[in-house]
Design a protein around this motif. Structure first.
Motif, PDB file in Angstrom:
ATOM      1  N   LEU A  18       0.810  -1.229   0.000  1.00 10.27           N
ATOM      2  CA  LEU A  18       0.000   0.000   0.000  1.00 10.27           C
ATOM      3  C   LEU A  18       0.838   1.272   0.000  1.00 10.27           C
ATOM      4  O   LEU A  18       0.293   2.380  -0.005  1.00 10.27           O
ATOM      5  N   HIS A  19       2.146   1.115   0.040  1.00 14.19           N
ATOM      6  CA  HIS A  19       3.007   2.308   0.077  1.00 14.19           C
ATOM      7  C   HIS A  19       4.282   2.016  -0.704  1.00 14.19           C
ATOM      8  O   HIS A  19       5.259   1.511  -0.159  1.00 14.19           O
ATOM      9  N   ARG A 220      -6.106   7.132   5.214  1.00 14.87           N
ATOM     10  CA  ARG A 220      -4.939   6.304   5.537  1.00 14.87           C
ATOM     11  C   ARG A 220      -3.758   7.237   5.741  1.00 14.87           C
ATOM     12  O   ARG A 220      -3.682   8.282   5.087  1.00 14.87           O
ATOM     13  N   ASP A 222       0.414   7.515   5.612  1.00 14.19           N
ATOM     14  CA  ASP A 222       1.643   6.888   5.146  1.00 14.19           C
ATOM     15  C   ASP A 222       2.774   7.176   6.137  1.00 14.19           C
ATOM     16  O   ASP A 222       2.996   8.334   6.496  1.00 14.19           O
ATOM     17  N   THR A 245       0.643   2.954   6.875  1.00 14.08           N
ATOM     18  CA  THR A 245       1.471   2.178   5.946  1.00 14.08           C
ATOM     19  C   THR A 245       2.936   2.378   6.347  1.00 14.08           C
ATOM     20  O   THR A 245       3.580   3.338   5.947  1.00 14.08           O
ATOM     21  N   THR A 276       0.542  -1.741   8.625  1.00 15.34           N
ATOM     22  CA  THR A 276       0.919  -2.622   7.513  1.00 15.34           C
ATOM     23  C   THR A 276       2.408  -2.411   7.237  1.00 15.34           C
ATOM     24  O   THR A 276       2.964  -1.376   7.617  1.00 15.34           O
ATOM     25  N   ASN A 278       5.449  -2.142   4.272  1.00 14.47           N
ATOM     26  CA  ASN A 278       5.573  -1.751   2.868  1.00 14.47           C
ATOM     27  C   ASN A 278       7.023  -1.387   2.553  1.00 14.47           C
ATOM     28  O   ASN A 278       7.843  -1.267   3.461  1.00 14.47           O
ATOM     29  N   SER A 314      -2.866  -5.697   5.570  1.00 16.92           N
ATOM     30  CA  SER A 314      -2.579  -5.079   4.271  1.00 16.92           C
ATOM     31  C   SER A 314      -3.808  -5.128   3.356  1.00 16.92           C
ATOM     32  O   SER A 314      -4.025  -4.216   2.558  1.00 16.92           O
ATOM     33  N   SER A 318      -6.520  -1.863   2.474  1.00 19.32           N
ATOM     34  CA  SER A 318      -6.428  -1.540   1.049  1.00 19.32           C
ATOM     35  C   SER A 318      -7.713  -0.870   0.548  1.00 19.32           C
ATOM     36  O   SER A 318      -8.713  -0.811   1.261  1.00 19.32           O
TER      37      SER A 318
END
Ligand code: HPA
Ligand code: ZN
Length: 335
Positions: A18-19, A220, A222, A245, A276, A278, A314, A318
């Motif tokens: 996701l990142h 979300r 990051d 993420t 998650t 990434n 994850s 999403s």
């Protein structure tokens, strides 16, 4: 957990990423090949010399080299080759779904058209879906070191390709460019019906995570690792299940953490935050998604259950529809 078992497990389970910045998957070999084809003059004379410059003491030092690297991308085929090389990694690693960032302004400011960028990336995404059933979403990110006006003008142009985009985000230099700078832009984006995400709490403080939620309305965050400085924020992230993420090797290479053993991922999971794992910019940070999972699992002594939980997260985090999320979570329950 024994290293062989950990590696086998991580590669075997279905995962979503996701990142990942597509420009951050540009490997030194491809940089040199494209520089040659496109007659772009490079500061570095060999792959080894370029690679040895990948030593960063902060986000800005990385960004300076990353934008230089992206300077070799000129033709539609360059964006296709770049994206296809990353999707081949996804296939090797059983990354079955990926949500890819790209930086439109990095290219339009060099005279490369949005059509060139979007068509090249999109062709590779379509082929990977056809050939390998890899699903994907595309998320343009605006550069926070540029003005809000520039981002708004860029957003207006991106609307021509709106059916390709699942949402919009914000990246580049966090310190000195807080979420408040982009309130009007994000209001516009949400008014057009898109979801939003933002880099926050990477080098900047936990307050940037609060502000991304309240001022920008993101669904979300990051990075968000600095959230651990604020217990109230951790409670809120867990209560609202706003995903983070997290990118362990990025945090290590950009000195966001001193070592992976100091990484806050375990604390986030213990607080029931929807975290998650990434890769961010894997060509620059020394590992794709599976390598991130393996190294952080070893450093923090994560259990098999925690690794499966990260993979489930994850999908939950999403932008897939609910049926697809459930399908992958059911698959993961078999492990
Ligand atoms: N942070 C901010 N901007 C970025 C990053 C990142 O980790 N990677 C690519 N652009
Ligand atoms: Zn990033």
């Amino acid at each position: 957990m024994n290293r062989n078992y950990l590696q086998t497990l991580v590669y075997a389970i279905p995962k979503a990423e996701l990142h990942v910045h597509i420009e951050g998957t540009l490997e030194p070999g491809l940089i040199f090949r494209l520089a040659g084809c496109n007659n772009v003059k490079m500061k570095y004379t060999s792959i080894e010399e370029l690679h040895s410059a990948y030593r960063f003491s902060n986000l800005q030092e990385f960004l300076d080299i990353y934008y230089q690297g992206a300077g070799v991308l000129l033709q539609e085929e360059d964006f296709y080759d770049l994206t296809m090389a990353y999707l081949k990694k996804c296939r090797e690693e059983n990354i079955v779904h990926t949500e890819i960032f790209f930086d439109p302004q990095t290219h339009t400011h060099r005279g490369v058209s949005l059509k060139t960028v979007v068509n090249g990336i999109q062709l590779a995404l379509n082929q990977a879906q056809q050939k390998w059933q890899i699903t994907s979403r595309l998320i343009p990110n605006f550069l926070r070191h540029l003005s809000e006006e520039d981002a708004i003008a860029c957003f207006q142009q991106l609307l021509e390709f709106r059916e390709y985009f699942a949402g919009f985000g914000l990246d580049s230099s966090e310190v000195g460019h807080p979420p408040a700078k982009f309130e009007r832009l994000f209001k516009r984006i949400r008014k057009e019906g898109f979801r939003t995400v933002a880099h926050a709490g990477e080098e900047g403080p936990a307050q940037n995570v609060w502000d991304s939620i309240h001022l920008l309305g993101v669904s979300r965050i990051d990075h968000g690792v600095r959230s651990v400085d604020d217990p109230e924020l951790l409670n809120e992230l867990a209560r609202l299940q706003i995903p983070l993420t997290v990118c362990p090797l990025s945090n290590l290479k950009l000195k966001v953490v001193n070592g992976l053993k100091d990484h806050p991922l375990k604390k986030l999971l213990d607080h029931k935050v929807l975290a998650t794992v990434n890769s961010d910019d894997p060509a620059y940070f020394g590992g794709y998604l599976s390598q991130n999972l393996i190294e952080i699992a070893e450093a923090l002594d994560l259990t098999k259950e925690e690794i499966i939980q990260l993979a489930k997260n994850s999908f939950t985090a999403s932008f897939l529809d609910e049926a697809d999320k459930q399908k992958w979570i059911t698959e993961l329950n078999k492990f």
